[in-house]
Every structure is written in C-alpha cells, then in structure tokens.
Design a protein around this motif. Structure first.
Motif, short mmCIF file in Angstrom:
data_model
loop_
_atom_site.label_atom_id
_atom_site.label_comp_id
_atom_site.label_asym_id
_atom_site.label_seq_id
_atom_site.Cartn_x
_atom_site.Cartn_y
_atom_site.Cartn_z
N ALA A 335 0.83 -1.21 0.00
CA ALA A 335 0.00 0.00 0.00
C ALA A 335 0.87 1.26 0.00
O ALA A 335 0.58 2.22 -0.72
N GLU A 336 1.93 1.24 0.77
CA GLU A 336 2.82 2.41 0.85
C GLU A 336 3.44 2.70 -0.52
O GLU A 336 3.46 3.85 -0.98
N ASN A 339 0.69 4.01 -2.94
CA ASN A 339 0.25 5.37 -2.59
C ASN A 339 1.33 6.42 -2.84
O ASN A 339 1.02 7.58 -3.12
N ARG A 343 -2.89 8.41 -6.12
CA ARG A 343 -4.15 7.74 -5.80
C ARG A 343 -4.98 7.55 -7.06
O ARG A 343 -4.89 8.33 -8.01
N ILE A 381 -6.36 1.67 -0.96
CA ILE A 381 -6.07 0.95 -2.20
C ILE A 381 -7.28 0.07 -2.55
O ILE A 381 -7.57 -0.88 -1.81
#
Length: 414
Positions: A335-336, A339, A343, A381
């Motif tokens: 996710a990091e 992102n 987005r 996400i």
C-alpha cells in the motif's frame, strides 16, 4: 525510489517460509541464478494463416491463389464472424476453388486433444496440440454478464517462477498471432453451438467471448509483436477482426519493464496487469526471477507510467501464499509503495494460490487473506479478492502445464 525493506521486520514473530522448488529442478545459468529465456527456441514455423495477415495482405494472397480480391473479405467474414474454417459451410465461395482457397488461407493450427469441464459446465479447459506437437491450454469461463477466455501466448514459459506449473518446463516456443486468435475463434464456435454452461434468464450479454486475459501459458510481453498483432485483430471491426472492446482485454506481465513502456505507447486502451506477488525485492527476487533484472520499484514506476499515458487503471495481481508473502507488513508495504505513486491509478487483485497437497506452496488461510485485503482497503487501495475458477481441472492461475498424461492423449491423435 530505493528498496529499503528487510526480509521481514524484526521481532514480529511471523513465520517466513522461503521459496523452494519441489518435485522438479529449476533451470539455472552458469552462475547459479534462475535461467530466464527471453528468446524463442528455433522450431519450425506454423503455416501462415489469414489471421497472420493484414487486410491488404489477405487480398494479395487471395489473388495469388487465382481468385478476385473481394473473396478475402468473404473468407474473413466466415472466420471472424461465423467462426468457421470448414469449406463446406462457405457456400458463397466458388465450389470448384473453395477447398484450395481455404487450404491456402485457413490452414489448421490447433488440434483439440480434449476438453475438461467444471463449475456445472461454466468453465472449460481446452488442451490444444500445435502443428509441431507442442501443447498449450486455454480456459473458457462464463460469468454473469460476460464470457472470459484465458489464452496462452507461448508454449511453456521462460520466466522460471518456482510456484508456477507452466514455468517448470521452460519455454518451448512463441505462439504465432494466428495461433493466439484461433483459441478465441474455436471458443466462440463452441459457444455458438451451445457448448458452454447455461445462461441465466436475466443475462443479456452476447453469446461470444467478451473478455480476454493473457494469463494462460507464457509471458505475453516476451512475445510482444505477435501478442500485439493479435490484440489489433481482436479489436478490429468485423469482418476484418473480432470486433472486441480493448477495455475487455487484459495483458499481464511479471515485470518486463521495457516492454511495459512500449505497451504504454501503443494507443490501444487494454487493461494492464502486473503480476507482482511481493512488494519487497528480497522475496520477489526468489519468487519472480525476472526481478533480478527489473526491481519492484522499476516495475511499479512503469505501471504508473502506463496509467499516465493511457488513463487506464492498472491491476496488480498478487497470489497469496501461506507464510510466504501474505504477512500484514507486506500488505502495508505494498500500500505504501502504491500510494507513493498517487491515488486512483491502481487496483489490487489478490488471489489465494491454488494449493498443492503437502506442498510449501499453498493458499493463505481465510483469516490471513481477509486481513491482507483489509489493510490494503484501509490504506485507500481498491482491493478485490479474485474468484478462482478451474481448480478441479488444473485450469486455474499457475496450473496450466502439459503433463505426461496430456502428452499421451495427444500422441493417440496420431
């Protein structure tokens, strides 16, 4: 961006299973690294087929065979609209020259060895024999509102991923454009003849393949030109092609970065899928050997570039393997990384690995799977757990491989 993550954070107490091969020996290069095969081995080429030609080339070929050029359009209509290569069905062609024309333009490419069905007839796996004896598979699936075909682009695969059955045998050869297209035409023929499971009364979708996923045998971007030529035929208007929507076509890769960038410039808005399977280089080097050439961040940068150039949201494919790549911290790291690149550009599709009894390669538990998905969704996400089809007939993701049983069945065809 640089890779800074360790194999796992310290003091988490999580179990880390390391990848290893089971029941087969992974091919290695002279330096002991997993062997990658990008070039197709030299073998006899399949016969040139109408689907290998552009419309003008089809006209010229028909003229070479002694008929007027307009016959090329009639022949294309039979193949791309009526899904037939049978001269007996082509009554608008001159009877005296029909057989010769069909033999010259529509030579046989795929011999069906067998079909296996599951999901009450809604999933069918085809085993095909190519002209040189190579074996490939494709999987046809009916869903509410769509019919999807998982196609092969190579016989075997040269990417050597240890958890994928297809990669264990290595690369036999690239498939031709027409061999790729023929999988769709044959599937459409079967659907037209009522061979796919029953359609629900409230399903108003067309009775032909509407969605293509290049997730069968092979690494599609290692056979780039033929795959893209096939895509152009898929999206070309009938009768010159199959009249499909580019948005219903998914091209996947394990991360061939230069080819991803090339795909970004094609101007064809297919869905692009990156088979990631680990967000950290430490593990992905072992899971996906091509990661030794192009690291996680390079692949994700190329995927983001695809979105920027096409406006099409990218899919991240992630096979969840118990105690190997399904840790919560890996969901957070994924996710990091996504992102960091913005987005709204990506969607993650986790799928529990299709389990093998007694193997280190087995699916994550339901609880771990749910936690992995939750962490991604909570981080903003969009994440959807993918449906698994065809496990019972070895037709699910990562299971397509020509077995000794398949080879014996093919040999019986003569």
């Amino acid at each position: 961006m640089t890779e800074t993550s360790p194999a796992r954070p310290a003091n988490t107490g999580v179990r880390q299973t390391r990848p290893r091969t089971e029941g087969w020996t992974q091919k290695k290069d002279a330096e002991g690294r997993p062997l990658l095969q990008f070039a197709s081995p030299k073998r006899g080429k399949p016969p040139v087929h109408l689907a290998d030609m552009t419309p003008p080339e089809r006209v010229e070929k028909v003229k070479e065979l002694g008929l007027p050029g307009f016959r090329a359009k009639q022949l294309s209509t039979h193949y791309f609209t009526h899904y037939t290569s049978d001269p007996a069905e082509m009554t608008d062609l001159p009877a005296a020259q029909r057989e010769e024309l069909v033999a010259g333009m529509l030579p046989p490419l795929l011999t069906e060895v067998r079909q296996l069905k599951t999901d009450r007839g809604d999933t069918i796996k085809f085993l095909w024999r190519l002209h040189d004896g190579a074996l490939v598979e494709s999987v046809l699936m009916r869903y509410p509102g769509r019919i999807t075909l998982c196609v092969s682009s190579q016989a075997g695969c040269g990417m050597n991923c240890p958890f994928c059955a297809t990669g264990q045998a290595g690369l036999t050869r690239n498939m031709s454009t027409a061999e790729i297209i023929e999988q769709i035409v044959r599937a459409n023929r079967l659907i037209a003849e009522g061979g796919l499971g029953g359609k629900k009364s409230d399903d108003h979708s067309m009775e032909r393949v509407s969605n293509i996923v290049f997730m069968g045998m092979g690494e599609p971007l290692a056979n780039y030109k033929r795959v893209m030529d096939a895509v152009r035929i898929m999206v070309a208007d009938q009768p010159n092609g199959l009249g499909m929507s580019a948005r219903g076509i998914t091209v996947s890769t394990v991360g061939l970065v230069p080819a991803i960038r090339k795909l970004s410039d094609e101007g064809i808005p297919v869905t692009f899928a990156l088979s990631l399977h680990a967000p950290d280089d430490h593990l992905r080097d072992e899971l996906i050997p091509v990661n030794s050439k192009w690291k996680v961040d390079e692949a994700l940068d190329a995927a983001r570039e695809y979105y920027e150039k096409t406006g099409r949201r990218v899919s991240i494919e992630y096979a969840l393997i118990k105690d190997m790549n399904d840790h919560g911290w890996r969901a957070d790291l994924l996710a990091e990384k996504l992102n960091e690149r913005g987005r709204g550009w990506v969607h993650v599709n986790p799928i529990p690995l299709n389990p093998t009894p007694e193997s280190v390669w087995t699916a994550s538990t339901r609880e771990v799977t749910n936690e992995f998905v939750r962490r991604l969704n909570d981080a903003g996400i969009p994440t959807t757990l993918r449906d698994t089809r065809g496990k019972e007939i070895d037709g699910a993701c990562g299971q397509l491989v020509a077995t000794t049983e398949d080879e014996a069945a093919a040999a019986q065809l003569g």
